[in-house]
Design a protein around this motif. Structure first.
Motif, PDB file in Angstrom:
ATOM      1  N   ALA A  41       0.829  -1.204   0.000  1.00  0.00           N
ATOM      2  CA  ALA A  41       0.000   0.000   0.000  1.00  0.00           C
ATOM      3  C   ALA A  41       0.860   1.249   0.000  1.00  0.00           C
ATOM      4  O   ALA A  41       0.620   2.190  -0.777  1.00  0.00           O
ATOM      5  CB  ALA A  41      -0.930  -0.008   1.213  1.00  0.00           C
ATOM      6  N   ALA A 300       0.143   3.963   6.021  1.00  0.00           N
ATOM      7  CA  ALA A 300       0.032   2.629   5.419  1.00  0.00           C
ATOM      8  C   ALA A 300       0.672   1.599   6.339  1.00  0.00           C
ATOM      9  O   ALA A 300       1.346   0.675   5.889  1.00  0.00           O
ATOM     10  CB  ALA A 300       0.679   2.610   4.040  1.00  0.00           C
ATOM     11  N   ASP A 302       0.518  -1.379   9.527  1.00  0.00           N
ATOM     12  CA  ASP A 302      -0.363  -2.491   9.863  1.00  0.00           C
ATOM     13  C   ASP A 302      -1.315  -2.051  10.974  1.00  0.00           C
ATOM     14  O   ASP A 302      -1.236  -0.929  11.498  1.00  0.00           O
ATOM     15  CB  ASP A 302       0.428  -3.743  10.231  1.00  0.00           C
ATOM     16  CG  ASP A 302       1.322  -3.555  11.447  1.00  0.00           C
ATOM     17  OD1 ASP A 302       1.057  -2.674  12.286  1.00  0.00           O
ATOM     18  OD2 ASP A 302       2.323  -4.299  11.573  1.00  0.00           O
ATOM     19  N   GLY A 464      -3.986   0.288   2.930  1.00  0.00           N
ATOM     20  CA  GLY A 464      -3.624  -1.028   3.444  1.00  0.00           C
ATOM     21  C   GLY A 464      -4.717  -2.035   3.184  1.00  0.00           C
ATOM     22  O   GLY A 464      -5.854  -1.672   2.862  1.00  0.00           O
ATOM     23  N   ASP A 465      -4.408  -3.321   3.347  1.00  0.00           N
ATOM     24  CA  ASP A 465      -5.402  -4.339   3.039  1.00  0.00           C
ATOM     25  C   ASP A 465      -6.494  -4.428   4.096  1.00  0.00           C
ATOM     26  O   ASP A 465      -7.494  -5.114   3.888  1.00  0.00           O
ATOM     27  CB  ASP A 465      -4.747  -5.704   2.811  1.00  0.00           C
ATOM     28  CG  ASP A 465      -3.958  -6.214   4.007  1.00  0.00           C
ATOM     29  OD1 ASP A 465      -3.670  -5.419   4.922  1.00  0.00           O
ATOM     30  OD2 ASP A 465      -3.617  -7.412   4.015  1.00  0.00           O
ATOM     31  N   ALA A 479      -4.580  -3.949  -0.795  1.00  0.00           N
ATOM     32  CA  ALA A 479      -3.501  -3.064  -0.355  1.00  0.00           C
ATOM     33  C   ALA A 479      -3.068  -2.145  -1.492  1.00  0.00           C
ATOM     34  O   ALA A 479      -2.924  -0.931  -1.313  1.00  0.00           O
ATOM     35  CB  ALA A 479      -2.321  -3.895   0.148  1.00  0.00           C
TER      36      ALA A 479
END
Length: 525
Positions: A41, A300, A302, A464-465, A479
């Protein structure tokens, strides 16, 4: 030479905002953006911005780029160096926005190599294969079901068409409004999907989200079915990098971005972000003592990193938005064990094998089937490099990690010997393993609470995912898509042109399926 990304003539182009004659916001000179996180991302956002002349500084906590698809070097006991990563990743042909990123440094995508199958093995030794399936829906799904040893022809007649109707016309976000309150396991039971086939085909796929079907949203399962089967003619097969992720993907991309002025700060964590009254409204502080003033920020990171950063940056965001970030959940941990064996795996073994009903094992990869780093080691030592994955692990928090690690290593090795008996004769020349618990959970009811790319601050965006975007994308492609979209949001403010996005069709692919779905829905009223 650049290759055409999409072979599906129904691929959907989502046009980017075009350049504005009158920018919403003006900056003192070139706009400057700090990108926090160097995974897919963050790299997409950095690429989208740098290509439009924006000054980009990317800060990554790890010493390497790629995030959860990163690669690094480890030293074995004999002093030799080997490539290591968090494990196997499948680059599906439907990942249009990710592939466009990779094309920046590899126009012909020559560093990706195709795998010709994705076999799935259940506890009774029955094997499903994707080799030779037709690519066009719905015949791909029908052919897979009819030739599957776990899906009998009479099972098709027992399916509940009313319960299965949402699979025939998936729209985003519509499918989440219909199914996000259900878990994937209950949804499959309601369809009357045969238990053996459910356990093999769907559980293997759902666990690629690092969670058991009982924890995963049924809407995510339906969207996934649309992306890979009923919504796309790209097929279910995929490509993999031909060497370590750093060597094949991210080092070349870093050079591409550096040539466009992007700066990289790896091995450095952002500590907090302040809002300031000045020409550049954001002040970014990292743990190396650097302070960057910026016109925009892309977060971006986690899930855990994003939450920690917001906790340390109280000026960012409105209370409701901050709560949506805090509500993001992390999937259960997973474990990767990589073995360097002193004897080769039998030549007929596939490069990748998904497993079901063989806990704790979820898949086996034989890296020297496709990875040049593993092939070089095998040529020198006459052996093989094998990787074992265990997803969605239930961990007793009262027990030590050493105890869990020892048990998993033994159990995974036992499963390897059971499935590939020739490996029982091989010695282990070297071993590496890792635990991770940093993948987003796509749980029941999460979609409505999930934050999107936009935030209460126009110059601050998320990617991000785990971030919401109302397009049919998943996993690495989510992402990538949120990264490009984050760049577009900022570019639009400065009057700069954005980047088009692409996806599989945004509704049921065929008129017949859409008609059947509508008829079934009418019958339930």
């Amino acid at each position: 030479m650049s290759v055409e990304i999409a072979t599906d003539r129904r691929v959907v182009r989502h046009p980017a905002p075009r350049a504005r004659a009158q920018p919403v916001e003006r900056t003192p000179g070139r706009p400057r953006v700090v990108v926090v996180g160097g995974g897919i991302a963050g790299l997409c956002a950095a690429t989208g911005l740098a290509e439009r002349g924006v000054e980009v500084r990317l800060i990554e906590r790890e010493s390497y780029l790629g995030g959860r698809v990163g690669g690094w070097t480890e030293q074995l006991g004999d002093g030799g160096e080997v490539a290591m990563s968090r494990g196997f990743h499948a680059f599906f042909r439907q990942y249009y926005n990710l592939r466009r990123l990779l094309q920046r440094a590899d126009p012909g995508l020559e560093r990706l190599t195709a795998l010709d199958d994705y076999p799935l093995l259940d506890s009774r030794g029955r094997l499903d294969s994707f080799r030779g399936l037709p690519r066009n829906p719905p015949w791909n799904a029908v052919a897979f079901a009819l030739r599957s040893p776990t899906f009998r022809k009479q099972d098709l007649l027992r399916l509940d068409p009313r319960a299965a109707a949402p699979l025939g016309n998936v729209t985003v976000p519509g499918i989440y409004h219909r199914l996000d309150h259900l878990d994937a396991e209950s949804f499959l039971r309601s369809i009357n999907f045969p238990p053996a086939a459910r356990h093999l085909a769907f559980e293997v796929f759902s666990r690629s989200f690092f969670a058991h079907p009982s924890q995963m949203s049924a809407a995510e399962l339906a969207a996934m079915f649309h992306i890979y089967f009923l919504g796309s003619s790209e097929g279910i097969l995929f490509d993999v990098p031909d060497a370590g992720f750093d060597r094949s993907l991210w080092t070349p991309l870093q050079k591409y971005l550096a040539a466009r002025g992007a700066e990289f700060r790896t091995g450095t964590a952002v500590q907090r972000i302040d809002l300031v009254d000045g020409p550049r409204p954001f002040r970014v502080h990292d743990d190396a003592g650097n302070t960057d003033e910026a016109d925009g920020v892309v977060l971006a990171a986690d899930v855990a990193g994003l939450r920690d950063l917001l906790d340390a940056s109280p000026a960012l965001g409105a209370p409701r938005w901050r709560e949506s970030v805090r509500n993001l959940r992390t999937a259960p941990p997973f474990f990767v064990q990589r073995l360097w064996l002193d004897e080769p795996v039998a030549p007929h073994r596939p490069a990748f094998l998904g497993t079901a009903g063989r806990a704790p094992l979820d898949n086996i990869s034989v890296l020297d089937r496709y990875d040049r780093d593993a092939q070089d080691w095998a040529a020198r030592r006459g052996g093989s490099t094998v990787e074992l994955h265990a997803y969605g692990i239930s961990v007793d928090r009262g027990a030590g990690q050493h105890e869990h690690t020892g048990r998993l290593r033994r159990d995974l090795l036992r499963r390897l010997h059971e499935i590939y008996p020739e490996t029982a004769r091989a010695g282990i020349a070297a071993e590496s393993f890792l635990w991770r618990e940093d993948c987003p959970l796509f749980g029941v009811g999460d979609f409505a609470r999930r934050p999107g790319v936009a935030t209460p601050h126009p110059g601050l965006v998320l990617a991000g995912d785990g971030i919401r975007i109302d397009l049919p994308v998943a996993l690495m492609e989510r992402a990538a898509t949120t990264g490009w979209h984050a760049a577009n949001r900022l570019l639009e403010r400065w009057g700069l042109p954005g980047h088009d996005l692409f996806s599989v069709p945004t509704a049921g692919r065929t008129a017949a399926l859409r008609w059947l779905t509508s008829r079934v829905k009418e019958g339930t009223r």
